[in-house]
Design a protein around this motif. Sequence first.
Motif, PDB file in Angstrom:
ATOM      1  N   SER A 169       8.176  -1.035  56.282  1.00 34.60           N
ATOM      2  CA  SER A 169       7.163  -2.073  56.155  1.00 34.60           C
ATOM      3  C   SER A 169       7.275  -3.100  57.263  1.00 34.60           C
ATOM      4  O   SER A 169       7.010  -4.258  57.071  1.00 34.60           O
ATOM      5  CB  SER A 169       7.281  -2.750  54.780  1.00 34.60           C
ATOM      6  N   ARG A 222      -2.584  -3.816  55.623  1.00 35.12           N
ATOM      7  CA  ARG A 222      -2.115  -4.424  54.375  1.00 35.12           C
ATOM      8  C   ARG A 222      -2.394  -3.504  53.186  1.00 35.12           C
ATOM      9  O   ARG A 222      -1.561  -3.358  52.286  1.00 35.12           O
ATOM     10  CB  ARG A 222      -2.786  -5.784  54.160  1.00 35.12           C
ATOM     11  N   TYR A 239       0.544  -1.642  50.348  1.00 35.27           N
ATOM     12  CA  TYR A 239       0.575  -1.604  48.887  1.00 35.27           C
ATOM     13  C   TYR A 239       0.205  -0.228  48.345  1.00 35.27           C
ATOM     14  O   TYR A 239       0.773   0.217  47.341  1.00 35.27           O
ATOM     15  CB  TYR A 239      -0.373  -2.669  48.317  1.00 35.27           C
ATOM     16  N   LEU A 248       2.058   1.978  45.441  1.00 31.62           N
ATOM     17  CA  LEU A 248       1.342   2.271  44.198  1.00 31.62           C
ATOM     18  C   LEU A 248       1.313   3.774  43.939  1.00 31.62           C
ATOM     19  O   LEU A 248       1.530   4.226  42.809  1.00 31.62           O
ATOM     20  CB  LEU A 248      -0.081   1.716  44.268  1.00 31.62           C
ATOM     21  N   THR A 291      -5.005   5.434  44.779  1.00 31.45           N
ATOM     22  CA  THR A 291      -5.595   4.272  45.450  1.00 31.45           C
ATOM     23  C   THR A 291      -6.839   4.689  46.222  1.00 31.45           C
ATOM     24  O   THR A 291      -6.940   5.816  46.710  1.00 31.45           O
ATOM     25  CB  THR A 291      -4.605   3.620  46.439  1.00 31.45           C
ATOM     26  N   ASP A 293       1.484 -11.605  54.054  1.00 25.85           N
ATOM     27  CA  ASP A 293       1.916 -10.205  54.045  1.00 25.85           C
ATOM     28  C   ASP A 293       1.238  -9.392  55.146  1.00 25.85           C
ATOM     29  O   ASP A 293       1.202  -8.160  55.090  1.00 25.85           O
ATOM     30  CB  ASP A 293       1.638  -9.567  52.682  1.00 25.85           C
ATOM     31  N   GLU A 331       7.507  -8.218  50.692  1.00 27.44           N
ATOM     32  CA  GLU A 331       8.198  -7.203  49.905  1.00 27.44           C
ATOM     33  C   GLU A 331       8.290  -7.614  48.444  1.00 27.44           C
ATOM     34  O   GLU A 331       8.104  -6.789  47.531  1.00 27.44           O
ATOM     35  CB  GLU A 331       9.589  -6.940  50.473  1.00 27.44           C
ATOM     36  N   ARG A 369       4.902  -7.089  46.952  1.00 28.88           N
ATOM     37  CA  ARG A 369       4.598  -5.676  46.732  1.00 28.88           C
ATOM     38  C   ARG A 369       5.273  -5.168  45.463  1.00 28.88           C
ATOM     39  O   ARG A 369       4.657  -4.460  44.660  1.00 28.88           O
ATOM     40  CB  ARG A 369       5.036  -4.833  47.936  1.00 28.88           C
ATOM     41  N   GLN A 370       6.522  -5.526  45.268  1.00 28.81           N
ATOM     42  CA  GLN A 370       7.205  -5.097  44.059  1.00 28.81           C
ATOM     43  C   GLN A 370       6.527  -5.658  42.808  1.00 28.81           C
ATOM     44  O   GLN A 370       6.356  -4.947  41.810  1.00 28.81           O
ATOM     45  CB  GLN A 370       8.668  -5.540  44.112  1.00 28.81           C
ATOM     46  N   ILE A 420       3.359  -6.597  42.489  1.00 32.88           N
ATOM     47  CA  ILE A 420       2.036  -5.996  42.301  1.00 32.88           C
ATOM     48  C   ILE A 420       2.154  -4.609  41.700  1.00 32.88           C
ATOM     49  O   ILE A 420       1.389  -4.233  40.790  1.00 32.88           O
ATOM     50  CB  ILE A 420       1.289  -5.949  43.651  1.00 32.88           C
ATOM     51  N   VAL A 421       3.101  -3.810  42.186  1.00 38.67           N
ATOM     52  CA  VAL A 421       3.299  -2.489  41.605  1.00 38.67           C
ATOM     53  C   VAL A 421       3.678  -2.615  40.133  1.00 38.67           C
ATOM     54  O   VAL A 421       3.143  -1.905  39.271  1.00 38.67           O
ATOM     55  CB  VAL A 421       4.368  -1.696  42.391  1.00 38.67           C
TER      56      VAL A 421
END
Length: 283
Positions: A11, A69, A73, A77, A84, A237, A267, A270-271, A273-274
């Motif tokens: 990333s 971006r 993500y 995901l 996605t 991000d 980071e 991202r964690q 959001i997942v």
Amino acid sequence: MLFAAAALVVSRPGAAQEARGEPVTIPGAEISEWGKVGEFRARFGRPPGSPAKVPAVLILHGSGGVDGRGAFYATALQEAGIATLEITMFPPGGRPRAGRKANMPHAAAALKWLAAQPNVDAQRLGVMGFSWGGGIAVLMSSELVQERLGKDVPKPIAFAPFYPVCFGRSRDFVNPRNPFYNAHTRMSAAPMLIYVGTLDDYEQGERPCDAMVAMWPAAARDYATVRNVEGATHGFDSRRPARSFYDELVHPGGGMVRVNPSPKAAEEARQAIVSHFVKNLNP
């Protein structure tokens, strides 16, 4: 664990990134008084070794267009069991003068396309977006907006807007001349996780996203979480180097916008959001 594998994805800001998936073409759509769009491009990715039916997240880019971006993500995901679809609403620099209503046909068409895929569960759809796309994600949680999109458009059940310019959305909600006037009075009780930096140059006032959510009905407020990232700018991000630019939409009269990437904050986001979509879409 699937997400543990996602955390290993490279990333590094500035690195060329493209999420796993295939290019697809989405048929156009029209929404009365809001606009019409012909077919447009998108990228659809499925989880590796996924079962027949999986949940999916629609990804909406910012004013700069598709810029990495979404892939940042989307890859995570997909590793967590969620498909996605990142759509191209306009090229870099092509932000519509008519405002976000001009991109609502894109969102409606994309949701209908996802629902028609035999390997996607139309009852488990989410939406996330960045800046311009983040504002669209906020608006799409309103039942008023969902009704305008059409009865044949599936309703997402979870949202994740990134720096959606909450100050601007709050103004839109109370402006009788705005197409999204009063949308806040009918915000759905769908889980929403909002990320915004405390140094976002598009915003005004103290914790503007908290203030925006405070305008919503109690049921919607109960399902909304705002993460104010201390010291973070707009686009924290970003996958590109630090930069600043002028934007006419910064407050009345325009102004400069700083974008300072923060790999650590990105980071962590991202964690989160997942986890948000895993919890609410149940892959």
